[in-house]
Design a protein around this motif. Structure first.
Motif, PDB file in Angstrom:
ATOM      1  N   GLY A  58     -14.858  -6.588  42.990  1.00  0.00           N
ATOM      2  CA  GLY A  58     -15.724  -5.888  43.925  1.00  0.00           C
ATOM      3  C   GLY A  58     -15.410  -6.229  45.369  1.00  0.00           C
ATOM      4  O   GLY A  58     -15.832  -7.269  45.861  1.00  0.00           O
ATOM      5  N   VAL A  59     -14.684  -5.371  46.039  1.00  0.00           N
ATOM      6  CA  VAL A  59     -14.281  -5.637  47.421  1.00  0.00           C
ATOM      7  C   VAL A  59     -15.501  -5.641  48.336  1.00  0.00           C
ATOM      8  O   VAL A  59     -15.692  -6.571  49.127  1.00  0.00           O
ATOM      9  CB  VAL A  59     -13.233  -4.590  47.881  1.00  0.00           C
ATOM     10  N   LEU A  60     -16.331  -4.617  48.251  1.00  0.00           N
ATOM     11  CA  LEU A  60     -17.514  -4.549  49.119  1.00  0.00           C
ATOM     12  C   LEU A  60     -18.509  -5.653  48.781  1.00  0.00           C
ATOM     13  O   LEU A  60     -19.162  -6.192  49.678  1.00  0.00           O
ATOM     14  CB  LEU A  60     -18.194  -3.184  48.990  1.00  0.00           C
ATOM     15  N   ARG A  61     -18.618  -5.972  47.522  1.00  0.00           N
ATOM     16  CA  ARG A  61     -19.541  -7.029  47.100  1.00  0.00           C
ATOM     17  C   ARG A  61     -19.193  -8.357  47.773  1.00  0.00           C
ATOM     18  O   ARG A  61     -20.078  -9.136  48.124  1.00  0.00           O
ATOM     19  CB  ARG A  61     -19.457  -7.156  45.586  1.00  0.00           C
ATOM     20  N   ASN A  62     -17.907  -8.635  47.984  1.00  0.00           N
ATOM     21  CA  ASN A  62     -17.487  -9.866  48.645  1.00  0.00           C
ATOM     22  C   ASN A  62     -17.417  -9.731  50.155  1.00  0.00           C
ATOM     23  O   ASN A  62     -17.556 -10.713  50.867  1.00  0.00           O
ATOM     24  CB  ASN A  62     -16.116 -10.301  48.116  1.00  0.00           C
ATOM     25  N   GLN A  63     -17.225  -8.519  50.645  1.00  0.00           N
ATOM     26  CA  GLN A  63     -17.037  -8.323  52.081  1.00  0.00           C
ATOM     27  C   GLN A  63     -18.364  -8.180  52.839  1.00  0.00           C
ATOM     28  O   GLN A  63     -18.459  -8.626  53.982  1.00  0.00           O
ATOM     29  CB  GLN A  63     -16.171  -7.083  52.300  1.00  0.00           C
ATOM     30  N   VAL A  64     -19.376  -7.572  52.238  1.00  0.00           N
ATOM     31  CA  VAL A  64     -20.636  -7.303  52.941  1.00  0.00           C
ATOM     32  C   VAL A  64     -21.302  -8.587  53.469  1.00  0.00           C
ATOM     33  O   VAL A  64     -21.712  -8.618  54.627  1.00  0.00           O
ATOM     34  CB  VAL A  64     -21.593  -6.478  52.045  1.00  0.00           C
ATOM     35  N   PRO A  65     -21.426  -9.682  52.709  1.00  0.00           N
ATOM     36  CA  PRO A  65     -22.023 -10.894  53.284  1.00  0.00           C
ATOM     37  C   PRO A  65     -21.233 -11.450  54.472  1.00  0.00           C
ATOM     38  O   PRO A  65     -21.824 -12.010  55.400  1.00  0.00           O
ATOM     39  CB  PRO A  65     -22.025 -11.887  52.122  1.00  0.00           C
ATOM     40  N   GLN A  66     -19.913 -11.266  54.468  1.00  0.00           N
ATOM     41  CA  GLN A  66     -19.124 -11.717  55.617  1.00  0.00           C
ATOM     42  C   GLN A  66     -19.410 -10.842  56.830  1.00  0.00           C
ATOM     43  O   GLN A  66     -19.534 -11.340  57.951  1.00  0.00           O
ATOM     44  CB  GLN A  66     -17.633 -11.697  55.272  1.00  0.00           C
ATOM     45  N   TRP A  67     -19.512  -9.535  56.641  1.00  0.00           N
ATOM     46  CA  TRP A  67     -19.838  -8.644  57.752  1.00  0.00           C
ATOM     47  C   TRP A  67     -21.209  -8.985  58.325  1.00  0.00           C
ATOM     48  O   TRP A  67     -21.413  -8.927  59.532  1.00  0.00           O
ATOM     49  CB  TRP A  67     -19.836  -7.199  57.292  1.00  0.00           C
ATOM     50  N   LEU A  68     -22.145  -9.345  57.447  1.00  0.00           N
ATOM     51  CA  LEU A  68     -23.500  -9.648  57.915  1.00  0.00           C
ATOM     52  C   LEU A  68     -23.564 -10.966  58.689  1.00  0.00           C
ATOM     53  O   LEU A  68     -24.518 -11.199  59.425  1.00  0.00           O
ATOM     54  CB  LEU A  68     -24.461  -9.690  56.724  1.00  0.00           C
ATOM     55  N   SER A  69     -22.568 -11.831  58.512  1.00  0.00           N
ATOM     56  CA  SER A  69     -22.577 -13.105  59.233  1.00  0.00           C
ATOM     57  C   SER A  69     -21.781 -13.055  60.536  1.00  0.00           C
ATOM     58  O   SER A  69     -21.723 -14.044  61.267  1.00  0.00           O
ATOM     59  CB  SER A  69     -22.022 -14.208  58.335  1.00  0.00           C
ATOM     60  N   LEU A  70     -21.160 -11.908  60.823  1.00  0.00           N
ATOM     61  CA  LEU A  70     -20.361 -11.761  62.046  1.00  0.00           C
ATOM     62  C   LEU A  70     -21.073 -10.840  63.033  1.00  0.00           C
ATOM     63  O   LEU A  70     -21.887 -10.003  62.643  1.00  0.00           O
ATOM     64  CB  LEU A  70     -18.995 -11.167  61.697  1.00  0.00           C
ATOM     65  N   PRO A  71     -20.776 -10.966  64.349  1.00  0.00           N
ATOM     66  CA  PRO A  71     -21.367 -10.049  65.330  1.00  0.00           C
ATOM     67  C   PRO A  71     -20.931  -8.623  65.038  1.00  0.00           C
ATOM     68  O   PRO A  71     -19.831  -8.417  64.519  1.00  0.00           O
ATOM     69  CB  PRO A  71     -20.800 -10.523  66.673  1.00  0.00           C
ATOM     70  N   PRO A  72     -21.718  -7.637  65.300  1.00  0.00           N
ATOM     71  CA  PRO A  72     -23.019  -7.619  65.949  1.00  0.00           C
ATOM     72  C   PRO A  72     -24.191  -7.829  64.989  1.00  0.00           C
ATOM     73  O   PRO A  72     -25.337  -7.888  65.405  1.00  0.00           O
ATOM     74  CB  PRO A  72     -23.071  -6.216  66.545  1.00  0.00           C
ATOM     75  N   LEU A  73     -23.906  -7.947  63.686  1.00  0.00           N
ATOM     76  CA  LEU A  73     -24.996  -8.047  62.709  1.00  0.00           C
ATOM     77  C   LEU A  73     -25.591  -9.449  62.622  1.00  0.00           C
ATOM     78  O   LEU A  73     -26.718  -9.603  62.178  1.00  0.00           O
ATOM     79  CB  LEU A  73     -24.507  -7.604  61.329  1.00  0.00           C
ATOM     80  N   ALA A  74     -24.870 -10.474  63.026  1.00  0.00           N
ATOM     81  CA  ALA A  74     -25.346 -11.855  62.879  1.00  0.00           C
ATOM     82  C   ALA A  74     -26.636 -12.084  63.657  1.00  0.00           C
ATOM     83  O   ALA A  74     -27.518 -12.824  63.198  1.00  0.00           O
ATOM     84  CB  ALA A  74     -24.272 -12.835  63.337  1.00  0.00           C
ATOM     85  N   GLN A  75     -26.777 -11.444  64.816  1.00  0.00           N
ATOM     86  CA  GLN A  75     -28.002 -11.636  65.608  1.00  0.00           C
ATOM     87  C   GLN A  75     -29.202 -10.931  64.988  1.00  0.00           C
ATOM     88  O   GLN A  75     -30.339 -11.266  65.294  1.00  0.00           O
ATOM     89  CB  GLN A  75     -27.771 -11.185  67.055  1.00  0.00           C
ATOM     90  N   ALA A  76     -28.967  -9.972  64.092  1.00  0.00           N
ATOM     91  CA  ALA A  76     -30.066  -9.219  63.482  1.00  0.00           C
ATOM     92  C   ALA A  76     -30.467  -9.778  62.122  1.00  0.00           C
ATOM     93  O   ALA A  76     -31.607  -9.604  61.688  1.00  0.00           O
ATOM     94  CB  ALA A  76     -29.667  -7.752  63.329  1.00  0.00           C
ATOM     95  N   VAL A  77     -29.558 -10.483  61.462  1.00  0.00           N
ATOM     96  CA  VAL A  77     -29.798 -10.919  60.087  1.00  0.00           C
ATOM     97  C   VAL A  77     -30.276 -12.369  60.076  1.00  0.00           C
ATOM     98  O   VAL A  77     -29.671 -13.244  60.678  1.00  0.00           O
ATOM     99  CB  VAL A  77     -28.507 -10.781  59.246  1.00  0.00           C
ATOM    100  N   LEU A  78     -31.368 -12.618  59.345  1.00  0.00           N
ATOM    101  CA  LEU A  78     -31.897 -13.969  59.200  1.00  0.00           C
ATOM    102  C   LEU A  78     -31.439 -14.601  57.895  1.00  0.00           C
ATOM    103  O   LEU A  78     -31.040 -15.764  57.857  1.00  0.00           O
ATOM    104  CB  LEU A  78     -33.432 -13.942  59.261  1.00  0.00           C
ATOM    105  N   GLN A  79     -31.469 -13.841  56.793  1.00  0.00           N
ATOM    106  CA  GLN A  79     -31.118 -14.380  55.473  1.00  0.00           C
ATOM    107  C   GLN A  79     -30.488 -13.289  54.619  1.00  0.00           C
ATOM    108  O   GLN A  79     -30.923 -12.143  54.651  1.00  0.00           O
ATOM    109  CB  GLN A  79     -32.387 -14.900  54.789  1.00  0.00           C
ATOM    110  N   VAL A  80     -29.460 -13.676  53.869  1.00  0.00           N
ATOM    111  CA  VAL A  80     -28.826 -12.777  52.895  1.00  0.00           C
ATOM    112  C   VAL A  80     -28.864 -13.499  51.560  1.00  0.00           C
ATOM    113  O   VAL A  80     -28.484 -14.666  51.464  1.00  0.00           O
ATOM    114  CB  VAL A  80     -27.362 -12.459  53.276  1.00  0.00           C
TER     115      VAL A  80
END
Length: 195
Positions: free
Chosen positions: A152-174
């Motif tokens: 699962g490429v997206l399954r492994n990639q989505v948490p990394q995207w959520l921890s990088l800018p610009p999403l890192a400032q919006a996300v508290l917990q995954v």
């Protein structure tokens, strides 16, 4: 093996060497020097005292079978909890209802990333706190090669995207979703409040 006898030439050579050699201790007469060293007196070894012993205390730890990076679900489970503990416990049991959801099934990475960014930032701007990101579990590879590839490429990639800018400032917990909301094929994303 029997020793061979010295020839007369070898004996003559040895005598010549001993006449020309200098003594190490010329002050001691030849008769005072001992021919053989005395045997050392045996010493009694003290009785051995044994330290407290536990079975396996000196055993080396077993080497790990592999040194691969842990699965994404294991890394997310080991991550520290950033949100309220009670809310996190309810989230893990599937008791909190997501306020929004996005399904990334069948998308490629180049199309899924901008869609995810837009969805998360819009949800935060709307004041939503919990959203569900469905990635799918991924396909098994037909030909498993020598290099392990994660399922699962997206399954492994989505948490990394959520921890990088610009999403890192919006996300508290995954965290991985409860089985009622998709299990391993989805993630709960807990968003920060806009201040």
């Amino acid at each position: 093996m029997a020793r061979r006898r010295l020839t007369t030439e070898e004996i003559e050579l040895w005598r010549k060497v001993t006449r020309q050699a200098e003594r190490l201790h010329p002050e001691l007469p030849e008769s005072v020097r001992p021919k053989t060293l005395p045997k050392p007196k045996p010493t009694k070894a003290p009785l051995a005292r044994f330290e407290a012993f536990e079975l396996g205390q000196t055993a080396k730890p077993k080497p790990q079978k592999n040194n691969l990076k842990p699965a994404m679900t294991e890394r997310l489970a080991a991550a520290p909890v950033q949100m309220d503990q009670k809310a996190f416990a309810r989230l893990k049991r599937g008791k909190l209802k997501p306020e929004g959801r996005i399904d990334l099934h069948g998308m490629r990475m180049d199309t899924a990333h901008p869609v995810l960014v837009r969805f998360i930032l819009t949800a935060q701007a709307q004041g939503k706190r919990l959203v569900l990101v469905i990635t799918g579990k991924g396909k098994d590879r037909d030909e498993p090669g020598p290099i392990p590839t994660p399922r699962g490429v997206l399954r492994n990639q989505v948490p990394q995207w959520l921890s990088l800018p610009p999403l890192a400032q919006a996300v508290l917990q995954v965290t991985p979703a409860h089985i009622s909301h998709g299990g391993d094929g989805a993630y709960y994303v807990y968003l920060r409040r806009i201040r």
